[in-house]
Design a protein around this motif. Sequence first.
Motif, PDB file in Angstrom:
ATOM      1  N   ILE A 118       9.706  26.841  -6.273  1.00  0.00           N
ATOM      2  CA  ILE A 118       8.569  27.615  -6.759  1.00  0.00           C
ATOM      3  C   ILE A 118       7.806  28.292  -5.623  1.00  0.00           C
ATOM      4  CG2 ILE A 118       6.295  27.392  -7.855  1.00  0.00           C
ATOM      5  CD1 ILE A 118       7.599  25.341  -9.769  1.00  0.00           C
ATOM      6  N   ASP A 119       7.464  27.546  -4.568  1.00  0.00           N
ATOM      7  CA  ASP A 119       6.686  28.141  -3.483  1.00  0.00           C
ATOM      8  C   ASP A 119       7.426  29.281  -2.793  1.00  0.00           C
ATOM      9  OD1 ASP A 119       4.153  27.146  -3.538  1.00  0.00           O
ATOM     10  OD2 ASP A 119       4.449  25.626  -1.993  1.00  0.00           O
ATOM     11  N   GLU A 120       8.741  29.144  -2.643  1.00  0.00           N
ATOM     12  CA  GLU A 120       9.521  30.237  -2.050  1.00  0.00           C
ATOM     13  C   GLU A 120       9.395  31.494  -2.905  1.00  0.00           C
ATOM     14  OE1 GLU A 120      13.313  28.096   0.105  1.00  0.00           O
ATOM     15  OE2 GLU A 120      13.352  28.286  -2.078  1.00  0.00           O
ATOM     16  N   ASN A 164       7.580  39.142   2.506  1.00  0.00           N
ATOM     17  CA  ASN A 164       8.535  40.216   2.785  1.00  0.00           C
ATOM     18  C   ASN A 164       7.829  41.517   3.139  1.00  0.00           C
ATOM     19  OD1 ASN A 164      11.266  41.100   2.925  1.00  0.00           O
ATOM     20  ND2 ASN A 164      11.017  42.119   0.958  1.00  0.00           N
ATOM     21  N   MET A 165       6.627  41.722   2.583  1.00  0.00           N
ATOM     22  CA  MET A 165       5.871  42.930   2.860  1.00  0.00           C
ATOM     23  C   MET A 165       4.856  42.729   3.977  1.00  0.00           C
ATOM     24  SD  MET A 165       5.435  44.500  -0.908  1.00  0.00           S
ATOM     25  CE  MET A 165       4.532  45.830  -0.171  1.00  0.00           C
ATOM     26  N   CYS A 166       4.928  41.576   4.641  1.00  0.00           N
ATOM     27  CA  CYS A 166       4.058  41.275   5.787  1.00  0.00           C
ATOM     28  C   CYS A 166       2.582  41.407   5.440  1.00  0.00           C
ATOM     29  CB  CYS A 166       4.413  42.168   6.981  1.00  0.00           C
ATOM     30  SG  CYS A 166       6.105  41.999   7.523  1.00  0.00           S
ATOM     31  N   SER A 175      -5.213  36.379   3.072  1.00  0.00           N
ATOM     32  CA  SER A 175      -5.345  36.794   1.671  1.00  0.00           C
ATOM     33  C   SER A 175      -4.213  36.209   0.823  1.00  0.00           C
ATOM     34  CB  SER A 175      -5.393  38.317   1.541  1.00  0.00           C
ATOM     35  OG  SER A 175      -4.176  38.894   1.924  1.00  0.00           O
ATOM     36  N   VAL A 176      -3.011  36.063   1.406  1.00  0.00           N
ATOM     37  CA  VAL A 176      -1.887  35.458   0.692  1.00  0.00           C
ATOM     38  C   VAL A 176      -2.206  34.005   0.354  1.00  0.00           C
ATOM     39  CG1 VAL A 176       0.516  34.697   0.939  1.00  0.00           C
ATOM     40  CG2 VAL A 176      -0.124  37.017   1.620  1.00  0.00           C
ATOM     41  N   LYS A 177      -2.724  33.255   1.313  1.00  0.00           N
ATOM     42  CA  LYS A 177      -3.079  31.844   1.070  1.00  0.00           C
ATOM     43  C   LYS A 177      -4.164  31.726   0.011  1.00  0.00           C
ATOM     44  CE  LYS A 177      -1.821  30.194   5.657  1.00  0.00           C
ATOM     45  NZ  LYS A 177      -2.312  29.774   6.981  1.00  0.00           N
ATOM     46  N   GLN A 188       3.660  38.283  -8.152  1.00  0.00           N
ATOM     47  CA  GLN A 188       3.217  39.673  -8.018  1.00  0.00           C
ATOM     48  C   GLN A 188       1.722  39.724  -7.694  1.00  0.00           C
ATOM     49  OE1 GLN A 188       5.354  42.155  -7.853  1.00  0.00           O
ATOM     50  NE2 GLN A 188       6.993  40.714  -8.303  1.00  0.00           N
ATOM     51  N   VAL A 189       0.940  38.844  -8.303  1.00  0.00           N
ATOM     52  CA  VAL A 189      -0.499  38.800  -8.004  1.00  0.00           C
ATOM     53  C   VAL A 189      -0.713  38.454  -6.536  1.00  0.00           C
ATOM     54  CG1 VAL A 189      -2.686  37.629  -8.516  1.00  0.00           C
ATOM     55  CG2 VAL A 189      -1.130  38.232 -10.380  1.00  0.00           C
ATOM     56  N   ILE A 190       0.058  37.520  -6.023  1.00  0.00           N
ATOM     57  CA  ILE A 190      -0.047  37.136  -4.605  1.00  0.00           C
ATOM     58  C   ILE A 190       0.343  38.314  -3.715  1.00  0.00           C
ATOM     59  CG2 ILE A 190       0.924  35.628  -2.810  1.00  0.00           C
ATOM     60  CD1 ILE A 190       1.099  33.435  -5.017  1.00  0.00           C
ATOM     61  N   LYS A 191       1.339  39.076  -4.126  1.00  0.00           N
ATOM     62  CA  LYS A 191       1.759  40.272  -3.367  1.00  0.00           C
ATOM     63  C   LYS A 191       0.649  41.318  -3.344  1.00  0.00           C
ATOM     64  CE  LYS A 191       4.702  43.572  -4.727  1.00  0.00           C
ATOM     65  NZ  LYS A 191       5.906  44.272  -5.168  1.00  0.00           N
ATOM     66  N   ASN A 192      -0.173  41.352  -4.397  1.00  0.00           N
ATOM     67  CA  ASN A 192      -1.366  42.177  -4.485  1.00  0.00           C
ATOM     68  C   ASN A 192      -1.093  43.689  -4.468  1.00  0.00           C
ATOM     69  OD1 ASN A 192      -4.130  42.492  -4.791  1.00  0.00           O
ATOM     70  ND2 ASN A 192      -4.519  42.485  -2.583  1.00  0.00           N
TER      71      ASN A 192
END
Length: 196
Positions: free
Chosen positions: A92-94, A102-104, A109-111, A150-154
């Motif tokens: 799940i975490d991966e 992948n988008m650096c 903000s990711v955490k 996707q929300v985490i990718k923002n």
Amino acid sequence: MKFDHLPIFNNISFSAKKSEIIAVKGKNGAGKTSLLHCLAGVIPKHIKSKLTGEVSYEGNKLYPPADKCRVFPQYFGLLSQDPDKQICFPYIDEELLFGAENMCKDMDSVKKRHQEMTEIFPFLSSQNGGSPETYNLSFGEKKILLFASQVIKNPDIFLLDEPSAGLSGDLLSRMEKLLIGLQKEGKIIVIAEHSN
């Protein structure tokens, strides 16, 4: 847009403003998924078809691209109809972090987003008693996992294909609240659903 010589849709034109939610409704086979794939660049980049017209965002012409190899995943978060075809990782975490890493994206903000997602959907966190493996999730939980990633990718624009399919009342309610929060953040949300 055409697959071989079969036209899927013609003369579609629309625009969206920040914080707008757009519903695309229709029966199976009406072209809802194809429209989302055109917007995200999946068509014609990965699915062979004939596509004419233009897709632009904030003055940037996304399609047709100036560079044939260019796609713009930073703008779009795509939730596919079938989560089993979109999940890439066994844990799940991966899966949650792949797009953002992948988008650096900025790790702070990711955490923060990651923590928000595991608080809203506790089954996504093994610390909250959830399973770390994606294969143990139900169909609806897999859809939530992919949506949360996707929300985490923002991205600026969310393209959601049948997001309510397979969701229980509680998960659906949590997703709806999250969508309202994203709308308040200024995100554009396009939702494809059945007409009934």
